[in-house]
Design a protein around this motif. Structure first.
Motif, PDB file in Angstrom:
ATOM      1  N   VAL A  15      31.345  34.867  30.886  1.00 47.01           N
ATOM      2  CA  VAL A  15      32.745  35.063  30.652  1.00 47.01           C
ATOM      3  C   VAL A  15      33.668  35.696  31.379  1.00 47.01           C
ATOM      4  N   LEU A  16      33.274  36.858  31.861  1.00 49.92           N
ATOM      5  CA  LEU A  16      33.925  37.558  32.800  1.00 49.92           C
ATOM      6  C   LEU A  16      34.427  36.947  33.888  1.00 49.92           C
ATOM      7  N   GLU A  17      33.311  36.173  34.411  1.00 48.87           N
ATOM      8  CA  GLU A  17      33.449  35.356  35.919  1.00 48.87           C
ATOM      9  C   GLU A  17      34.528  33.978  35.537  1.00 48.87           C
ATOM     10  N   THR A  18      34.190  33.602  34.438  1.00 50.24           N
ATOM     11  CA  THR A  18      35.095  32.502  34.091  1.00 50.24           C
ATOM     12  C   THR A  18      36.433  32.803  33.864  1.00 50.24           C
ATOM     13  N   ALA A  49      35.572  30.896  44.271  1.00 50.90           N
ATOM     14  CA  ALA A  49      35.336  31.537  42.968  1.00 50.90           C
ATOM     15  C   ALA A  49      33.780  31.100  42.285  1.00 50.90           C
ATOM     16  N   ILE A  50      33.554  29.932  42.400  1.00 48.56           N
ATOM     17  CA  ILE A  50      32.511  29.222  41.710  1.00 48.56           C
ATOM     18  C   ILE A  50      31.226  29.218  42.765  1.00 48.56           C
ATOM     19  N   PRO A  51      30.241  30.008  42.014  1.00 49.97           N
ATOM     20  CA  PRO A  51      29.085  30.303  42.992  1.00 49.97           C
ATOM     21  C   PRO A  51      28.299  28.650  43.134  1.00 49.97           C
ATOM     22  N   GLN A 156      28.849  23.117  35.404  1.00 53.61           N
ATOM     23  CA  GLN A 156      29.493  22.002  34.553  1.00 53.61           C
ATOM     24  C   GLN A 156      30.569  22.498  33.521  1.00 53.61           C
ATOM     25  N   LEU A 157      30.005  23.478  32.704  1.00 49.13           N
ATOM     26  CA  LEU A 157      30.936  24.111  31.862  1.00 49.13           C
ATOM     27  C   LEU A 157      32.131  24.753  32.337  1.00 49.13           C
ATOM     28  N   THR A 158      32.015  25.351  33.430  1.00 50.91           N
ATOM     29  CA  THR A 158      33.002  26.091  34.139  1.00 50.91           C
ATOM     30  C   THR A 158      34.063  24.966  34.780  1.00 50.91           C
ATOM     31  N   ALA A 159      33.523  24.042  35.308  1.00 49.20           N
ATOM     32  CA  ALA A 159      34.297  22.851  35.339  1.00 49.20           C
ATOM     33  C   ALA A 159      35.185  22.369  34.523  1.00 49.20           C
ATOM     34  N   MET A 160      34.666  22.235  33.402  1.00 53.21           N
ATOM     35  CA  MET A 160      35.213  21.533  32.216  1.00 53.21           C
ATOM     36  C   MET A 160      36.363  22.327  31.649  1.00 53.21           C
ATOM     37  N   LEU A 161      35.991  23.882  31.594  1.00 57.44           N
ATOM     38  CA  LEU A 161      37.179  24.916  31.120  1.00 57.44           C
ATOM     39  C   LEU A 161      38.466  24.810  32.276  1.00 57.44           C
ATOM     40  N   LEU A 162      37.781  24.824  33.662  1.00 60.90           N
ATOM     41  CA  LEU A 162      38.950  24.880  34.625  1.00 60.90           C
ATOM     42  C   LEU A 162      39.893  23.682  34.593  1.00 60.90           C
ATOM     43  N   ALA A 163      39.277  22.237  34.418  1.00 64.47           N
ATOM     44  CA  ALA A 163      39.849  20.983  34.409  1.00 64.47           C
ATOM     45  C   ALA A 163      41.046  21.246  33.590  1.00 64.47           C
TER      46      ALA A 163
END
Length: 245
Positions: A15-18, A49-51, A156-163
């Motif tokens: 959560v913090l990273e996102t 920012a994304i590992p 994948q989940l991070t990318a969806m939020l980012l998009a």
């Protein structure tokens, strides 16, 4: 946005990273003076920012204009350019509105020409996610990994939020600049407004989202072999014409 045939496991991004990533993206994009600058800042922020992500690219398509492409490393721009990657992950994500993922390109068979070119650049994993910027501007964010197997459900989940987040911000940048992504003239802006109106008409008639309405409009343009603006103007004019009493 859909995930296509890819199953996302119950692994969640931190959560913090996102939250930190979204803050960085927001800060970079709202400070951008124009659309192209915003794209450049977006790819740089995401790469750092994304590992597991080694490079990042963005492809943006607008009706009647060449594609806009930004890449965190210029030599990888070809991978997101429609001239070289018409059947690559970014374009598939744009066409299908689905997340596209390959953890290991060494065993990938879906996009052979594109994969061969990506392998030459040292890419071993890819994750492309569609981005909706406004009614007639769509795109995709592509994440590239140097090592196979490092792009997982977390990315994948991070990318969806980012998009979702980046789409809203890029739309705001575009509106604030008072111009389309290619910085064309007021005449082109007028065309964009007409297309927006036509998209609204189709959404009302069909009860569909803006992205589907735009696809309907583009399909009509291709079938009739006339410019998208002309199709939009005809549709808007037809619904504005007073009915006989």
């Amino acid at each position: 946005m859909r995930l296509g045939t890819t199953e996302v496991r119950a692994e969640a991004p931190g959560v913090l990273e996102t939250a930190a990533l979204l803050r960085e993206v927001t800060a970079g994009l709202i400070a951008s003076s124009d659309f192209d600058t915003a794209l450049d800042r977006l790819v740089g922020t995401v790469r750092d920012a994304i590992p597991g992500v080694t490079w990042c690219g963005v492809t943006v398509l607008r009706a009647g204009a060449p594609a806009s492409v930004a890449a965190s490393e210029p030599r990888l721009g070809d991978l997101d350019d429609v001239r070289y990657g018409a059947d690559g992950p970014a374009m598939v994500a744009i066409r299908t509105r689905e997340l596209v993922w390959s953890a290991d390109l060494r065993t990938e068979t879906r996009w052979r020409p594109w994969t061969g070119r990506a392998m030459e650049f040292g890419v071993r994993g890819v994750l492309a996610v569609p981005v909706d910027i406004d009614a007639h501007v769509v795109g995709a964010i592509s994440l590239y990994a140097r090592e196979p197997g490092v792009l997982t459900a977390s990315q994948q989940l991070t990318a969806m939020l980012l998009a979702e987040h980046a789409g809203l911000l890029l739309g705001a940048v575009r509106d604030r600049a008072g111009a389309d992504p290619t910085g064309e003239s007021d005449e082109t802006l007028s065309a964009g407004q007409v297309i927006d109106q036509a998209v609204g008409v189709i959404m009302t008639q069909r009860g569909c989202p803006a992205t589907e309405a735009l696809r309907v409009l583009r399909s009509a343009s291709a079938a009739l072999a006339i410019p998208l603006r002309d199709v939009a103007e005809r549709l808007v004019t037809s619904v504005a014409r007073p009915r006989d009493t």
